[in-house]
Scaffold this motif. Structure first.
Motif, PDB file in Angstrom:
ATOM      1  N   TYR A 100      -6.725  -5.632   0.940  1.00  0.00           N
ATOM      2  CA  TYR A 100      -8.083  -5.323   1.378  1.00  0.00           C
ATOM      3  C   TYR A 100      -9.168  -5.725   0.388  1.00  0.00           C
ATOM      4  CZ  TYR A 100      -5.290  -2.068   4.228  1.00  0.00           C
ATOM      5  OH  TYR A 100      -4.357  -1.512   5.056  1.00  0.00           O
ATOM      6  N   TYR A 101      -8.858  -5.699  -0.905  1.00  0.00           N
ATOM      7  CA  TYR A 101      -9.895  -5.824  -1.933  1.00  0.00           C
ATOM      8  C   TYR A 101      -9.514  -6.869  -2.984  1.00  0.00           C
ATOM      9  CZ  TYR A 101     -10.975  -1.240   0.041  1.00  0.00           C
ATOM     10  OH  TYR A 101     -11.251  -0.207   0.899  1.00  0.00           O
ATOM     11  N   LEU A 102     -10.532  -7.324  -3.707  1.00  0.00           N
ATOM     12  CA  LEU A 102     -10.322  -8.251  -4.821  1.00  0.00           C
ATOM     13  C   LEU A 102      -9.967  -7.429  -6.066  1.00  0.00           C
ATOM     14  CD1 LEU A 102     -13.345 -10.627  -4.134  1.00  0.00           C
ATOM     15  CD2 LEU A 102     -10.945 -10.972  -3.488  1.00  0.00           C
ATOM     16  N   VAL A 103      -8.774  -6.889  -6.059  1.00  0.00           N
ATOM     17  CA  VAL A 103      -8.349  -5.946  -7.093  1.00  0.00           C
ATOM     18  C   VAL A 103      -8.284  -6.605  -8.464  1.00  0.00           C
ATOM     19  CG1 VAL A 103      -6.557  -4.323  -7.784  1.00  0.00           C
ATOM     20  CG2 VAL A 103      -7.052  -4.652  -5.383  1.00  0.00           C
ATOM     21  N   ASP A 104      -7.933  -7.886  -8.488  1.00  0.00           N
ATOM     22  CA  ASP A 104      -7.800  -8.574  -9.774  1.00  0.00           C
ATOM     23  C   ASP A 104      -9.141  -8.735 -10.485  1.00  0.00           C
ATOM     24  OD1 ASP A 104      -5.068  -8.812  -9.491  1.00  0.00           O
ATOM     25  OD2 ASP A 104      -5.191 -10.747  -8.478  1.00  0.00           O
ATOM     26  N   GLU A 105     -10.245  -8.529  -9.763  1.00  0.00           N
ATOM     27  CA  GLU A 105     -11.569  -8.664 -10.364  1.00  0.00           C
ATOM     28  C   GLU A 105     -12.085  -7.351 -10.960  1.00  0.00           C
ATOM     29  OE1 GLU A 105     -14.288 -10.401  -7.627  1.00  0.00           O
ATOM     30  OE2 GLU A 105     -13.098 -12.247  -7.347  1.00  0.00           O
ATOM     31  N   VAL A 106     -11.338  -6.267 -10.796  1.00  0.00           N
ATOM     32  CA  VAL A 106     -11.745  -4.982 -11.370  1.00  0.00           C
ATOM     33  C   VAL A 106     -10.694  -4.529 -12.367  1.00  0.00           C
ATOM     34  CG1 VAL A 106     -12.973  -4.333  -9.272  1.00  0.00           C
ATOM     35  CG2 VAL A 106     -10.617  -3.578  -9.591  1.00  0.00           C
ATOM     36  N   GLU A 107     -11.091  -3.676 -13.250  1.00  0.00           N
ATOM     37  CA  GLU A 107     -10.171  -3.159 -14.266  1.00  0.00           C
ATOM     38  C   GLU A 107      -9.782  -1.734 -13.917  1.00  0.00           C
ATOM     39  OE1 GLU A 107      -9.935  -2.472 -19.118  1.00  0.00           O
ATOM     40  OE2 GLU A 107     -11.592  -3.615 -18.225  1.00  0.00           O
ATOM     41  N   GLU A 108      -8.520  -1.545 -13.586  1.00  0.00           N
ATOM     42  CA  GLU A 108      -8.073  -0.190 -13.257  1.00  0.00           C
ATOM     43  C   GLU A 108      -8.005   0.664 -14.516  1.00  0.00           C
ATOM     44  OE1 GLU A 108      -4.226  -2.355 -14.211  1.00  0.00           O
ATOM     45  OE2 GLU A 108      -6.074  -2.811 -13.125  1.00  0.00           O
TER      46      GLU A 108
END
Length: 311
Positions: A100-108
């Motif tokens: 669903y989301y561009l997860v690789d562009e955010v820092e968990e």
């Protein structure tokens, strides 16, 4: 000129009032339950519980609420799971969110809630046709991965609101089993079937036009890979007014979650893993009651499991 001065003063007052807004938590605890397990947590102040959370927010929701001071909303989901460590939790949740989301562009951000591993993803999303921030939290408890979804407007959001949301999530507790939760466990067990190879737990249903959407969690107890939809079709029979229904698909691409769950139903499930997915049936025109029944020759137990949906 005097009116302009008064207007400026009013705007300044409103801005400073928002900036000085106090964020804290409710004193009382809210509770939710699933699969015989119960949990509690505290909402931020000013949030109001939504009674019809499944219809308003999400059919898989276990709890939902809305902020009376803004257009923010939240709901909670959970998936049955053995307790995961930090790395397992990140791997599992990141894989799911990538759909669903561009997860690789955010820092968990990983952290601990008591003895539970937790991970936070700050995501850009859309809710009710509005651009929002999604504060997405996952907590690996003893029995479930609990997911908190807080949607808040991108405009007007503050660090204070984001921080109080975090504090709310950190109040999550897993409660000991009580008599009432035991009663819920027995009620839910009627919607669960087990064979030597797998178990299927029905978690929700919805009638959407001429389609019946059944949501379930399949756990692979065998030593080989399984395809959830194939196993469901071989084990379960769904009828409407005693007429056998055919499996179909919903092609509405605007419902990304449903599309994703349908895709998971045809993917191979490794031994020992669980997956939440859906199966969709084409309804007939007579509007009769619907019966979901397992093959009594294959399931463990003395009696077949039957679930009726009145229409």
């Amino acid at each position: 000129m005097k009116q302009m001065t008064q207007l400026i003063i009013l705007c300044f007052f409103l801005l400073t009032s928002v900036g000085c807004q106090k964020y804290d938590l409710m004193n009382e605890e809210e509770q939710f339950s699933t699969d015989g397990s119960s949990f509690s947590f505290r909402l931020p102040s000013g949030w109001q519980v939504e009674k019809d959370y499944k219809e308003v927010f999400n059919e898989a929701a276990l709890f939902g609420a809305e902020d009376t001071n803004s257009r923010s909303v939240m709901f909670i989901r959970a998936q049955k799971s053995e307790q995961l460590n930090e790395q397992q939790l990140v791997t599992q949740t990141k894989t799911a969110l990538k759909q669903y989301y561009l997860v690789d562009e955010v820092e968990e951000e990983t952290f601990q809630i008591a003895n539970f591993s937790a991970v936070y993803y700050p995501l850009k999303s859309v809710y009710d046709n509005r651009a929002v921030w999604l504060d997405n939290y996952f907590i690996a408890t003893e029995t479930h991965v609990v997911e908190f979804l807080f949607y808040r407007p991108r405009q007007g959001g503050t660090e204070g609101q984001q921080e109080i949301i975090r504090q709310s999530v950190e109040t999550l507790k897993q409660l000991e089993t009580t008599a009432s939760s035991e009663e819920k466990r027995e009620e839910i067990t009627e919607q669960k079937v087990t064979t030597d190879m797998l178990s299927i737990q029905l978690t929700g249903h919805k009638i959407q036009g001429d389609k019946l959407i059944l949501r379930y969690v399949l756990t692979n107890n065998s030593e080989k890979q399984l395809i959830p939809l194939k196993e469901w079709e071989e084990l379960m029979e769904v009828t409407e007014a005693e007429s056998l229904l055919d499996i179909t698909k919903v092609t509405d691409e605007s419902d990304s979650e449903l599309t994703y769950l349908q895709e998971r139903s045809s993917q191979r499930l490794p031994a020992g893993d669980s997956v939440e997915t859906v199966v969709v049936y084409e309804l007939q025109q007579d509007q009769g009651d619907i019966t979901i029944q397992a093959d009594e020759q294959r399931i463990n137990g003395d009696k077949p499991v039957v679930l009726k949906i009145e229409r």
